[in-house]
Design a protein around this motif. Structure first.
Motif, PDB file in Angstrom:
ATOM      1  N   SER A 291       0.815  -1.219   0.000  1.00 29.63           N
ATOM      2  CA  SER A 291       0.000   0.000   0.000  1.00 29.63           C
ATOM      3  C   SER A 291       0.848   1.268   0.000  1.00 29.63           C
ATOM      4  CB  SER A 291      -0.928   0.027   1.222  1.00 29.63           C
ATOM      5  OG  SER A 291      -0.209   0.370   2.397  1.00 29.63           O
ATOM      6  N   GLY A 292       2.119   1.140   0.422  1.00 26.99           N
ATOM      7  CA  GLY A 292       3.002   2.298   0.498  1.00 26.99           C
ATOM      8  C   GLY A 292       2.767   3.157   1.722  1.00 26.99           C
ATOM      9  N   ARG A 293       1.889   2.705   2.621  1.00 26.02           N
ATOM     10  CA  ARG A 293       1.627   3.477   3.830  1.00 26.02           C
ATOM     11  C   ARG A 293       2.786   3.347   4.809  1.00 26.02           C
ATOM     12  NH1 ARG A 293      -3.133   2.459   1.586  1.00 26.02           N
ATOM     13  NH2 ARG A 293      -4.976   3.700   2.094  1.00 26.02           N
TER      14      ARG A 293
ATOM     15  N   SER B 220      -7.346   1.324   4.786  1.00 23.11           N
ATOM     16  CA  SER B 220      -8.778   1.602   4.789  1.00 23.11           C
ATOM     17  C   SER B 220      -9.521   0.415   4.193  1.00 23.11           C
ATOM     18  CB  SER B 220      -9.099   2.864   3.988  1.00 23.11           C
ATOM     19  OG  SER B 220      -8.845   2.643   2.607  1.00 23.11           O
ATOM     20  N   TYR B 221     -10.765   0.257   4.579  1.00 24.10           N
ATOM     21  CA  TYR B 221     -11.601  -0.805   4.021  1.00 24.10           C
ATOM     22  C   TYR B 221     -11.724  -0.627   2.503  1.00 24.10           C
ATOM     23  CZ  TYR B 221     -15.702  -3.583   2.849  1.00 24.10           C
ATOM     24  OH  TYR B 221     -16.560  -4.478   2.256  1.00 24.10           O
ATOM     25  N   ILE B 222     -11.869   0.622   2.068  1.00 26.80           N
ATOM     26  CA  ILE B 222     -12.027   0.915   0.643  1.00 26.80           C
ATOM     27  C   ILE B 222     -10.793   0.467  -0.146  1.00 26.80           C
ATOM     28  CG2 ILE B 222     -12.202   2.793  -1.057  1.00 26.80           C
ATOM     29  CD1 ILE B 222     -13.932   4.287   1.024  1.00 26.80           C
ATOM     30  N   TRP B 223      -9.590   0.780   0.393  1.00 28.54           N
ATOM     31  CA  TRP B 223      -8.363   0.378  -0.300  1.00 28.54           C
ATOM     32  C   TRP B 223      -8.241  -1.142  -0.346  1.00 28.54           C
ATOM     33  CZ3 TRP B 223      -4.140  -2.654   0.725  1.00 28.54           C
ATOM     34  CH2 TRP B 223      -3.097  -2.576  -0.207  1.00 28.54           C
ATOM     35  N   LEU B 224      -8.532  -1.792   0.783  1.00 29.96           N
ATOM     36  CA  LEU B 224      -8.388  -3.251   0.856  1.00 29.96           C
ATOM     37  C   LEU B 224      -9.356  -3.941  -0.107  1.00 29.96           C
ATOM     38  CD1 LEU B 224      -6.656  -5.312   2.431  1.00 29.96           C
ATOM     39  CD2 LEU B 224      -8.576  -5.575   4.004  1.00 29.96           C
TER      40      LEU B 224
ATOM     41  N   ALA C 244     -10.558  -2.672  -2.919  1.00 35.66           N
ATOM     42  CA  ALA C 244     -10.057  -2.443  -4.277  1.00 35.66           C
ATOM     43  C   ALA C 244      -8.862  -3.344  -4.575  1.00 35.66           C
ATOM     44  CB  ALA C 244      -9.668  -0.973  -4.450  1.00 35.66           C
ATOM     45  N   GLN C 245      -7.975  -3.502  -3.582  1.00 35.07           N
ATOM     46  CA  GLN C 245      -6.795  -4.344  -3.756  1.00 35.07           C
ATOM     47  C   GLN C 245      -7.179  -5.806  -3.929  1.00 35.07           C
ATOM     48  OE1 GLN C 245      -3.989  -3.116  -4.315  1.00 35.07           O
ATOM     49  NE2 GLN C 245      -2.427  -4.662  -3.955  1.00 35.07           N
ATOM     50  N   TYR C 246      -8.205  -6.229  -3.215  1.00 36.50           N
ATOM     51  CA  TYR C 246      -8.689  -7.614  -3.329  1.00 36.50           C
ATOM     52  C   TYR C 246      -9.134  -7.904  -4.764  1.00 36.50           C
ATOM     53  CZ  TYR C 246     -11.779 -11.650  -2.885  1.00 36.50           C
ATOM     54  OH  TYR C 246     -12.388 -12.868  -3.064  1.00 36.50           O
TER      55      TYR C 246
ATOM     56  N   ALA D 156      -6.575 -14.698   1.966  1.00 39.20           N
ATOM     57  CA  ALA D 156      -6.327 -13.962   3.215  1.00 39.20           C
ATOM     58  C   ALA D 156      -7.038 -12.615   3.185  1.00 39.20           C
ATOM     59  CB  ALA D 156      -4.832 -13.765   3.419  1.00 39.20           C
ATOM     60  N   THR D 157      -6.926 -11.919   2.060  1.00 37.08           N
ATOM     61  CA  THR D 157      -7.572 -10.614   1.920  1.00 37.08           C
ATOM     62  C   THR D 157      -9.079 -10.749   2.052  1.00 37.08           C
ATOM     63  OG1 THR D 157      -5.809 -10.001   0.384  1.00 37.08           O
ATOM     64  CG2 THR D 157      -7.682  -8.527   0.496  1.00 37.08           C
ATOM     65  N   ARG D 158      -9.614 -11.826   1.527  1.00 35.24           N
ATOM     66  CA  ARG D 158     -11.064 -12.072   1.621  1.00 35.24           C
ATOM     67  C   ARG D 158     -11.505 -12.214   3.086  1.00 35.24           C
ATOM     68  NH1 ARG D 158     -14.318 -17.484  -0.400  1.00 35.24           N
ATOM     69  NH2 ARG D 158     -16.397 -16.764   0.223  1.00 35.24           N
TER      70      ARG D 158
END
Length: 295
Positions: free
Chosen positions: A214-216, A223-227, A229-231, A259-261
């Motif tokens: 994520s580069g954070r 964020s839930y939104i980023w996760l 989208a990444q999924y 895992a992301t799921r």
């Protein structure tokens, strides 16, 4: 000042890790824990245990060689005490105890097979509570290859904890039915509905990798939104592209999607908008448990 060296061996379903810590003791001060070395070996014991019911001779021999290597590394580092814990893959294998006995005979490494409840309590002994804000509620989600531990913290105290037989290796091998998903959904909703604001603390190699991708900065949550989208981004790519284009390790490129799921589902059902990634897990908990038990 005294510097002690302690080691933790985490024998998981997807990989095996050796973590070595320096523990710095100074009179009148709280002990400081500094990571010295981390070695990860991709031996997927869960693929044996969850599909054929036992650890194969091939992976049993690989495990023995890994423990022999870890034993030598601990000697070179000057480790005074270690603790080796095996989780669901060894626990559920029909020949699990036989493999543990063989490892002891051929490497002199003693393995303790722990259940989900003890795994959750070891993880809770880490510095997790120091990361929590006073009155907030946190759902700690530790995703492994064979099981996932859920622990609900409120005001820094454990309210409830449960381990479910769902993990990345099980999901890859289609060994998780809808009933398990429904049980987790019901558990998460039931225990979080009374809390106005819930945030997730994620643990495991996959969420650590996602945070890095994520580069954070360290300490900055996903964020839930980023996760989400990444999924969908990861799911849209095939395995080879995840390895070649994203640079993921071959044993990470497949498990990162299931895992992301799991993390996304936990966030959705708890209403969490943030996922904190402190990069603390079972190995860190083993070090703390070992130190405070022996000191």
């Amino acid at each position: 000042m005294v510097v002690r060296k302690l080691a933790a061996i985490d024998i998981g379903s997807n990989a095996i890790r050796l973590l070595i810590h320096n523990v710095i003791e100074e009179k009148g001060k709280k002990a400081q824990f500094k990571k010295n070395a981390l070695i990860r070996v991709p031996i997927r014991l869960g693929e044996d245990s969850f599909t054929i019911g036992e650890i194969s001779d091939k992976n049993s021999n690989r495990l023995i060689k890994a423990m022999q290597a870890f034993k030598l590394l601990m000697e070179v580092h000057g480790v005074e005490k270690y603790m080796a814990c095996a989780t669901s893959a060894i626990r559920e294998a029909n020949n699990g105890q036989e493999v543990v006995a063989k490892v002891l005979a051929e490497s002199d490494v003693e393995i303790e097979v722990i259940d989900g409840k003890k795994e959750a309590s070891i993880i809770a002994s880490t510095d997790l509570k120091n990361l929590m804000q006073g009155d907030a509620t946190y759902l700690y989600v530790d995703v492994g290859g064979g099981s996932t531990e859920f622990t609900l913290f409120s005001r820094g105290k454990v309210l409830v904890s449960k381990s479910f037989k769902i993990g990345t290796v099980r999901l890859l091998n289609n060994l998780v039915n809808d009933t398990i998903w429904m049980q987790i959904k019901e558990w998460v909703i039931t225990h979080t509905r009374e809390h106005q604001k819930v945030e997730i603390i994620g643990s495991g190699g996959n969420i650590n990798k996602l945070h890095k991708m994520s580069g954070r900065k360290q300490g900055q949550p996903l964020s839930y939104i980023w996760l989400n989208a990444q999924y969908h981004f990861l799911e849209s790519m095939d395995y080879d592209d995840r390895v070649s284009e994203l640079g993921l390790n071959t044993d990470r490129a497949d498990v990162i999607v299931p895992a992301t799921r799991i993390f996304l589902s936990a966030a959705k059902w708890s209403g969490a908008k943030k996922i904190h990634v402190p990069q603390i897990g079972l190995s860190d908990g083993i070090i703390k448990t070992l130190y405070y038990r022996e000191s």
